[in-house]
Enzyme design. Structure first.
Site, PDB file in Angstrom:
ATOM      1  N   ASN A 221      30.420   1.183  -2.719  1.00  0.00           N
ATOM      2  CA  ASN A 221      29.114   0.582  -2.971  1.00  0.00           C
ATOM      3  C   ASN A 221      28.222   1.677  -3.529  1.00  0.00           C
ATOM      4  O   ASN A 221      27.787   2.555  -2.787  1.00  0.00           O
ATOM      5  CB  ASN A 221      28.544   0.021  -1.654  1.00  0.00           C
ATOM      6  CG  ASN A 221      27.121  -0.502  -1.820  1.00  0.00           C
ATOM      7  OD1 ASN A 221      26.607  -0.586  -2.935  1.00  0.00           O
ATOM      8  ND2 ASN A 221      26.477  -0.843  -0.706  1.00  0.00           N
ATOM      9  N   TRP A 222      27.973   1.608  -4.816  1.00  0.00           N
ATOM     10  CA  TRP A 222      27.187   2.669  -5.465  1.00  0.00           C
ATOM     11  C   TRP A 222      25.695   2.539  -5.178  1.00  0.00           C
ATOM     12  O   TRP A 222      24.916   3.408  -5.513  1.00  0.00           O
ATOM     13  CB  TRP A 222      27.443   2.652  -6.976  1.00  0.00           C
ATOM     14  CG  TRP A 222      28.655   3.466  -7.370  1.00  0.00           C
ATOM     15  CD1 TRP A 222      29.684   3.856  -6.546  1.00  0.00           C
ATOM     16  CD2 TRP A 222      28.954   4.010  -8.669  1.00  0.00           C
ATOM     17  NE1 TRP A 222      30.594   4.601  -7.257  1.00  0.00           N
ATOM     18  CE2 TRP A 222      30.177   4.704  -8.564  1.00  0.00           C
ATOM     19  CE3 TRP A 222      28.310   3.974  -9.904  1.00  0.00           C
ATOM     20  CZ2 TRP A 222      30.762   5.366  -9.655  1.00  0.00           C
ATOM     21  CZ3 TRP A 222      28.904   4.617 -10.992  1.00  0.00           C
ATOM     22  CH2 TRP A 222      30.108   5.310 -10.863  1.00  0.00           C
ATOM     23  N   LYS A 223      25.277   1.405  -4.608  1.00  0.00           N
ATOM     24  CA  LYS A 223      23.847   1.155  -4.346  1.00  0.00           C
ATOM     25  C   LYS A 223      23.059   1.400  -5.646  1.00  0.00           C
ATOM     26  O   LYS A 223      23.599   1.125  -6.713  1.00  0.00           O
ATOM     27  CB  LYS A 223      23.377   2.021  -3.168  1.00  0.00           C
ATOM     28  CG  LYS A 223      24.310   1.846  -1.948  1.00  0.00           C
ATOM     29  CD  LYS A 223      23.798   2.441  -0.689  1.00  0.00           C
ATOM     30  CE  LYS A 223      24.789   2.162   0.443  1.00  0.00           C
ATOM     31  NZ  LYS A 223      24.355   2.675   1.736  1.00  0.00           N
TER      32      LYS A 223
ATOM     33  N   HIS B  44      24.036  -7.029   2.713  1.00  0.00           N
ATOM     34  CA  HIS B  44      24.005  -5.613   3.112  1.00  0.00           C
ATOM     35  C   HIS B  44      22.723  -5.364   3.907  1.00  0.00           C
ATOM     36  O   HIS B  44      21.676  -5.957   3.604  1.00  0.00           O
ATOM     37  CB  HIS B  44      24.062  -4.713   1.873  1.00  0.00           C
ATOM     38  CG  HIS B  44      24.305  -3.275   2.213  1.00  0.00           C
ATOM     39  ND1 HIS B  44      23.313  -2.453   2.715  1.00  0.00           N
ATOM     40  CD2 HIS B  44      25.427  -2.530   2.194  1.00  0.00           C
ATOM     41  CE1 HIS B  44      23.835  -1.251   2.953  1.00  0.00           C
ATOM     42  NE2 HIS B  44      25.115  -1.276   2.649  1.00  0.00           N
TER      43      HIS B  44
ATOM     44  N   GLU C 126      20.667  -3.084   3.816  1.00  0.00           N
ATOM     45  CA  GLU C 126      19.531  -2.634   3.001  1.00  0.00           C
ATOM     46  C   GLU C 126      18.850  -3.817   2.310  1.00  0.00           C
ATOM     47  O   GLU C 126      17.661  -3.743   1.987  1.00  0.00           O
ATOM     48  CB  GLU C 126      20.015  -1.583   1.979  1.00  0.00           C
ATOM     49  CG  GLU C 126      20.305  -0.253   2.670  1.00  0.00           C
ATOM     50  CD  GLU C 126      21.395   0.583   2.008  1.00  0.00           C
ATOM     51  OE1 GLU C 126      21.737   0.332   0.845  1.00  0.00           O
ATOM     52  OE2 GLU C 126      21.910   1.501   2.691  1.00  0.00           O
TER      53      GLU C 126
ATOM     54  N   GLU D 170      29.240  -2.976   9.321  1.00  0.00           N
ATOM     55  CA  GLU D 170      28.534  -1.736   9.031  1.00  0.00           C
ATOM     56  C   GLU D 170      27.419  -1.540  10.065  1.00  0.00           C
ATOM     57  O   GLU D 170      26.321  -2.094   9.901  1.00  0.00           O
ATOM     58  CB  GLU D 170      27.918  -1.789   7.628  1.00  0.00           C
ATOM     59  CG  GLU D 170      28.921  -1.955   6.512  1.00  0.00           C
ATOM     60  CD  GLU D 170      28.390  -1.420   5.173  1.00  0.00           C
ATOM     61  OE1 GLU D 170      29.052  -0.561   4.609  1.00  0.00           O
ATOM     62  OE2 GLU D 170      27.315  -1.833   4.735  1.00  0.00           O
TER      63      GLU D 170
ATOM     64  N   GLY E 140      24.807   6.093   5.962  1.00  0.00           N
ATOM     65  CA  GLY E 140      24.114   7.216   5.329  1.00  0.00           C
ATOM     66  C   GLY E 140      23.624   8.277   6.293  1.00  0.00           C
ATOM     67  O   GLY E 140      22.794   9.111   5.925  1.00  0.00           O
TER      68      GLY E 140
ATOM     69  N   SER F 282      29.316   5.929   6.778  1.00  0.00           N
ATOM     70  CA  SER F 282      29.708   7.347   6.748  1.00  0.00           C
ATOM     71  C   SER F 282      31.221   7.557   6.710  1.00  0.00           C
ATOM     72  O   SER F 282      31.727   8.538   7.236  1.00  0.00           O
ATOM     73  CB  SER F 282      29.074   8.104   7.922  1.00  0.00           C
ATOM     74  OG  SER F 282      27.660   8.053   7.830  1.00  0.00           O
TER      75      SER F 282
ATOM     76  N   GLY G  77      28.030   6.744   0.075  1.00  0.00           N
ATOM     77  CA  GLY G  77      27.908   8.089  -0.493  1.00  0.00           C
ATOM     78  C   GLY G  77      29.209   8.655  -1.048  1.00  0.00           C
ATOM     79  O   GLY G  77      29.232   9.207  -2.160  1.00  0.00           O
TER      80      GLY G  77
HETATM   81  P1  13P Z   1      27.552   5.400   3.563  1.00  0.00           P
HETATM   82  O1  13P Z   1      29.053   5.445   3.319  1.00  0.00           O
HETATM   83  O2  13P Z   1      26.783   6.257   2.586  1.00  0.00           O
HETATM   84  O3  13P Z   1      27.214   5.638   4.983  1.00  0.00           O
HETATM   85  O4  13P Z   1      27.092   3.902   3.209  1.00  0.00           O
HETATM   86  C1  13P Z   1      27.769   2.856   3.781  1.00  0.00           C
HETATM   87  C2  13P Z   1      27.310   1.604   3.141  1.00  0.00           C
HETATM   88  O5  13P Z   1      26.178   1.184   3.312  1.00  0.00           O
HETATM   89  C3  13P Z   1      28.273   0.895   2.279  1.00  0.00           C
HETATM   90  O6  13P Z   1      27.827  -0.380   1.967  1.00  0.00           O
END
Ligand code: 13P
Length: 252
Positions: free
Chosen positions: A9-11, A95, A97, A165, A171, A210, A232
């Site tokens: 997931n590149w966000k 998600h 976020e 998640e 993150g 993570s 990440g």
């Molecule tokens: P991280 O791997 O950066 O913790 O992010 C996880 C995430 O939100 C994947 O959708």
């Protein structure tokens, strides 16, 4: 055992200058015969070029959210069919976020997932508890509520992926323990089987939070962990491919 899915997931990261990263992943994935499925959910702006880079390889591309409606007066939004037209096969919905930053409720997430399926996309439906909820001992109750709400009206498990998640692991560099992951994934599996019968065993449940090359070998073999959703560590081809290689060793 389900075929594993290693999904990035590149966000809100990635410009055209980052297309070589996608090319590198596509090249390494090759035809991936019998190996894990591999996917990058990139910003919508990069989707068509990412799909071009991935063409002919085992790499799929996906979006990061979609609007519940097919089309209409929704300035700035993107529909599932638009993502599909650009070459996406998957879309992340719900998600944390999006739930936190955009007020997306379980009801909205359910309608996004239905829109995705109707457009021929596989939704990757995210759920997870906050640290306060875990500390209060409410994790499974929260997960159950999110599952019941977010799967509402989704009557087939044929095209569905779940992602657990925990918000406190996203993150932060904090990873859920193997025991915590095993408990929640087993709970999700039980829910899916009671909701969809046998088909519930075939729904892939990803862990996210993570996940990195250093912990993948511990997390990916946990029962009911059918892959990972990686933030990440998906931005660097080397890190993402190291996780993919770990999954491949477990699969082949
Ligand atoms: P991280 O791997 O950066 O913790 O992010 C996880 C995430 O939100 C994947 O959708």
């Amino acid at each position: 055992m389900n075929r594993k899915l290693i999904a990035g997931n590149w966000k809100m990261n990635g410009l055209r200058a980052d297309l070589p990263t996608i090319r590198e992943v596509a090249t390494a994935a090759g035809a991936s015969l019998g190996g894990p499925d591999v996917l990058l959910c990139v910003p919508a702006t990069l989707l068509s070029e990412a799909a071009r880079e991935a063409a002919g390889s085992a790499l799929s591309v996906g979006g990061q959210t979609c609007h519940p409606a097919e089309k209409g007066a929704f300035t700035g939004d993107i529909s599932a069919r638009m993502l599909r037209e650009l070459g996406a096969n998957y879309v992340i919905v719900g998600h944390s976020e999006r739930r936190t930053g955009h007020g997306e409720t379980d009801e909205i997430v359910a309608s996004q997932a239905r829109a995705a399926v109707n457009a021929g996309l596989t939704p990757i439906l995210c759920i997870g508890e906050t640290l306060a909820e875990r500390t209060a001992g409410e994790t499974l109750k929260v997960i159950e509520g999110q599952l019941a709400g977010s799967l509402s009206g989704l009557d087939s498990a044929a095209s569905l992926v779940l992602a657990y998640e925990p918000l406190w692991a996203i993150g932060t560099g904090k990873v859920a323990t193997a025991g915590q992951i095993a408990e929640v994934h087993a709970f999700i599996r039980k829910f899916l089987v009671s909701r969809y019968g046998d088909a519930g065993t075939g729904v892939r449940i990803l862990y996210g939070g993570s996940l990195n090359p250093g912990n993948a070998a511990e997390i990916l073999p946990i029962p009911n962990v059918d892959g990972g959703l990686i933030g990440g560590a998906s931005l660097k081809a080397g890190d993402f491919l190291a996780i993919y290689t770990t999954a491949r060793a477990l699969t082949v």
